[in-house]
Design an enzyme around this catalytic site. Structure first.
Site, PDB file in Angstrom:
ATOM      1  N   SER A 247       0.819  -1.224   0.000  1.00 23.09           N
ATOM      2  CA  SER A 247       0.000   0.000   0.000  1.00 23.09           C
ATOM      3  C   SER A 247       0.848   1.267   0.000  1.00 23.09           C
ATOM      4  O   SER A 247       2.013   1.249   0.401  1.00 23.09           O
ATOM      5  CB  SER A 247      -0.954   0.078   1.197  1.00 23.09           C
ATOM      6  OG  SER A 247      -1.708  -1.088   1.313  1.00 23.09           O
ATOM      7  N   ASP A 319       7.545  -8.007  11.778  1.00 24.67           N
ATOM      8  CA  ASP A 319       7.614  -9.443  12.008  1.00 24.67           C
ATOM      9  C   ASP A 319       6.777  -9.789  13.227  1.00 24.67           C
ATOM     10  O   ASP A 319       7.149  -9.455  14.355  1.00 24.67           O
ATOM     11  CB  ASP A 319       9.078  -9.851  12.223  1.00 24.67           C
ATOM     12  CG  ASP A 319       9.257 -11.367  12.232  1.00 24.67           C
ATOM     13  OD1 ASP A 319       8.244 -12.079  12.160  1.00 24.67           O
ATOM     14  OD2 ASP A 319      10.409 -11.818  12.319  1.00 24.67           O
ATOM     15  N   ASP A 322       6.875 -15.960  14.671  1.00 26.15           N
ATOM     16  CA  ASP A 322       8.152 -16.642  14.893  1.00 26.15           C
ATOM     17  C   ASP A 322       7.931 -18.143  14.743  1.00 26.15           C
ATOM     18  O   ASP A 322       6.955 -18.694  15.265  1.00 26.15           O
ATOM     19  CB  ASP A 322       8.686 -16.364  16.303  1.00 26.15           C
ATOM     20  CG  ASP A 322       9.124 -14.917  16.493  1.00 26.15           C
ATOM     21  OD1 ASP A 322       9.679 -14.340  15.540  1.00 26.15           O
ATOM     22  OD2 ASP A 322       8.901 -14.375  17.585  1.00 26.15           O
TER      23      ASP A 322
END
Length: 793
Positions: A247, A319, A322
């Protein structure tokens, strides 16, 4: 002969009656945009004015009535879309499409989204406005299910309609959150590169943590198989609903605009499909007004504006997943090792119904980190259990409250409070208002581990040393409020440092960010028209630099006349992706051949997956600037060791040879529009006979990967670029003229093929044009039809 004529007449009459019957039946399936309807659970009349592009402008005396009406009108245009998206996280696509979607269902049903939804719903405050308005919205949907016409897709697949519940809303949130994430597409591949090829190979394409130079500033030898990443890529191809990708957004402060008021722009990049992802609506009551863009089954818009403020989003790309290798107890495979000894896996029993086949029953093992992916992906041959830890299912889910508060804020402080409650997916939430405030918040639950780790590889689940140790306070998240440079922006690129470091993520290359900053820094008198033109910009700011780095390594003396001419075209290219441009055609084939020569010998079957990730985009820019790399050597040639010049020259020559065969000897005929196109695919369009009925397109277009008008396609051996994603909407809100704000969808407002608004915006979108987002009540009443909802006795 008379008998034959009589038979022919009977057949003719039968055919005419059949066609007439089908036509009359189809008329019953049209959405109702005018007239009167009765609606339960509303206290007063609700007026819905439909404008020229089919946007419902809902006028009610209270929000409860307005949201009930919203549910009804949203369903009559998008019920099929709602049906598909609610089934993804629940693992129920196989009920509709059969066993081809079984692996997809197994995977999504095992992520814990449904379990998280059930837990969240049990803890909801049912007296809150967010909950009550959500239930009103669902009530409106269910009234349409009970009393409105059944969409034709339900007949074609033989599917019965079902009532909707708040769990469906949370399942949509869960799918949205997972589709934003990138770790599952990259981490397993990078782990295998490290383990099978060595640390040097990983470091050579990773480089420093920040390899792009445009930051969002704060103020305040073995074959790599990567089964998880490649199999997920295949599952995404089968999904009948679009994934979220990237975006752009920028908000100009008053000092940067000609009329001295804030201008807001946003265009979220999402996989293209038909119908379009967003559904527009405008609600007005005595105490509330919002022109919003809703996802299917979401009552509160994630993009919106009114006379006071505007907001939108881009993907943060942080992030928030995991992966951990667990260690099973050698004496009991139902236990796994932790720092405190062995613990039992939680076992979840799952059942999936399959159309025209027996149900499938399976089990999932869940460690303290999350579901064991080996149970969810048939193609994982890794013997070590690999668990996925996802912030979305670890932390209290307040997404309903987030969406409500963003769409009901009365000040920047209110808005920030709503943004602070977002845990996942990570979003850059953009804001501008009529009081000249501008802001950007990188929202999401950010965290740190007990030691420094490369979180893009799979972590150690048994030792206890790789665990999350703390979460950031929201004030520590990247953000900017009324910065001194007078604008905020996001293009999914790396934010500036926080807590003395750069937060790990899967940030996209700097290309779009660099171009946006170049254009914004160039002037201080922006108009609405300037900003609209920016959203349609197709010039790459970074590609000419990459070409320069590669061109220097090409052996010019070995080139033919055609190759030298092609190289000159590339060398002097300004990065413009126009329809009649030649350079984009040459560049993208050259890029593909360069990637083949550099990576395919080492990556093997994972090559196609690797080259179509954001990580590749950044890696190739890093490698192009280097003279030496372990990747240059072609390991399939045992007695020679290649260098950058040999790899690059061979790649360029192979690219030109391919184009001569594909497009002809005349280089001047190699225009970009001969190889790129876009088609908006409906699930029913996969049936050849229905393609022209349900799909929209194909169209020739302009643009390419990582320009502002981002037309996203995969590189492959074909040399044909079919656009799969791009701007899912474009919006420009100018607070000096807020009633004449601009918006556009890729196809149209309705998902009903019998609607006039199924694809009426498609050509305007392709040409970079806009339609008005009306707020003026007189214009609204004068512009379209009226559907009047009356309270049902």
């Amino acid at each position: 002969m008379k008998l034959l004529k009589k038979i022919l007449k009977i057949v003719a009459v039968f055919l005419i009656l059949s066609v007439l019957g089908l036509w009359l039946f189809s008329r019953t399936l049209h959405p109702k945009y005018e007239g009167n309807l009765e609606l339960q659970n509303i206290s007063e009349e609700v007026k819905v004015y439909y404008d020229e592009v089919g946007v419902p402008h809902i006028s009610a005396q209270n929000q409860q009535d307005a949201y009930t009406a919203l549910g009804y009108v949203h369903a009559q245009d998008r019920l099929w879309q709602m049906e598909l998206i609610r089934r993804i996280a629940a693992g129920r696509l196989s009920e509709v499409f059969g066993k081809d979607l079984l692996q997809t269902d197994v995977f999504f049903s095992g992520l814990g989204i449904e379990e998280n939804a059930a837990k969240t719903i049990r803890e909801l405050d049912t007296s809150s406005k967010a909950y009550q308005l959500t239930m009103a919205y669902l009530n409106g949907i269910n009234q349409f299910i009970n009393e409105g016409p059944t969409p034709i897709e339900f007949y074609l697949v033989g599917l019965k309609k079902e009532q909707y519940t708040i769990k469906d809303v949370y399942n949509v949130f869960g799918y949205m959150a997972f589709s934003f994430a990138a770790a599952h597409k990259i981490d397993p591949l990078l782990t295998e590169i490290k383990e099978k090829l060595g640390e040097d190979y990983l470091q050579d394409i990773s480089g420093p943590k920040v390899i792009n130079t445009t930051l969002i500033h704060n103020q305040k030898n073995a074959e790599i198989t990567s089964e998880l990443a490649s199999s997920l890529q295949e599952m995404y191809k089968k999904l009948p609903v679009s994934p979220f990708i990237g975006s752009n957004s920028w908000v100009l402060g008053a000092e940067k605009t000609k009329k001295g008021k804030v201008i807001f722009a946003n265009d979220p990049h999402i996989g293209f499909a038909q119908p379009a992802v967003w559904y527009q609506s405008h609600i007005k009551t005595p105490d509330y007004e919002m022109y919003g863009f809703n996802l299917a089954l979401t009552p509160f818009p994630l993009l919106g504006h009114n006379r006071s403020y505007a907001y939108g989003l881009t993907m943060f790309e942080n992030d928030d997943i995991d992966f951990y290798f667990e260690q099973n107890n050698p004496n009991n495979p139902l236990e796994y090792k932790t720092a405190d000894g062995y613990k039992k896996y939680a076992i979840l029993d799952k059942k999936i119904k399959i159309k025209d086949a027996k149900d499938t029953v399976y089990q999932i093992k869940v460690s303290k980190h999350g579901p064991v992916m080996n149970d969810l992906i048939d193609f994982i041959h890794e013997e070590r259990p690999m668990a996925m830890q996802w912030v979305y299912t670890k932390i209290n889910n307040q997404l309903l409250e987030v969406a409500y508060e963003l769409s009901h804020a009365e000040s920047l402080s209110d808005f920030k409070e709503g943004a602070s409650k977002l845990h996942a997916p990570g979003l850059n939430i953009m804001y501008g208002d009529a009081k000249d405030n501008i802001a950007w918040f990188a929202s999401g639950a950010l965290y740190e581990h007990g030691r420094k780790l490369n979180t893009k590889t799979i972590l150690d689940g048994a030792s206890g040393t790789d665990e999350i140790t703390s979460y950031f306070d929201f004030e520590e998240n990247p953000q900017a409020i009324n910065p001194s440079w007078n604008y905020v922006y996001s293009a999914n690129n790396q934010p500036d440092s926080i807590k003395n470091g750069f937060y790990p993520g899967y940030y996209l290359p700097e290309d779009r960010a660099k171009r946006i900053v170049e254009l914004l820094e160039a002037k201080n008198d922006f108009t609405k028209e300037d900003v609209a033109a920016m959203l349609y910009d197709v010039t790459s700011a970074s590609t000419p630099v990459l070409i320069s780095d590669l061109e220097k390594s090409i052996d010019k003396n070995s080139l033919s006349a055609s190759e030298r001419k092609s190289l000159q075209i590339l060398k002097y290219w300004d990065g413009f992706y126009g329809k009649s441009s030649l350079a984009p055609t040459i560049y993208n084939r050259f890029l593909y051949e360069f990637l083949v020569g550099t990576f395919k010998d080492e990556l093997g079957v994972s090559f196609d997956q690797f080259i179509n990730t954001p990580f590749q985009d950044k890696a190739v820019a890093l490698l192009a600037a280097k003279e030496k790399s372990v990747w240059w050597d072609d390991i399939s040639t045992k007695n020679t060791k290649e260098n950058k010049g040999q790899i690059t020259t061979k790649a360029f020559q192979q690219a030109i040879a391919f184009l001569q065969k594909q497009l002809g000897e005349n280089i001047d005929d190699w225009t970009w529009d001969r190889v790129i196109s876009v088609e908006y695919n409906h699930p029913m369009g996969k049936v050849a006979a229905l393609r022209s009925i349900f799909n929209v397109g194909p169209f020739k277009t302009r643009g390419g990967n990582e320009v502002i008008n981002n037309q996203i396609f995969n590189l492959d051996a074909s040399g044909v670029y079919q656009i799969t994603a791009g701007p899912s909407s474009r919006r420009v809100i100018d607070f000096s003229d807020v009633e004449n704000s601009l918006g556009i969808l890729p196809t149209g407002q309705s998902g009903n093929i019998f609607s006039d608004h199924y694809k009426d915006q498609a050509q305007k979108y392709l040409e970079g044009k806009f339609v008005p987002m009306k707020l003026n009540q007189k214009e609204i009443k004068d512009s379209g039809s009226l559907l009047l909802f009356k309270p049902k006795e």
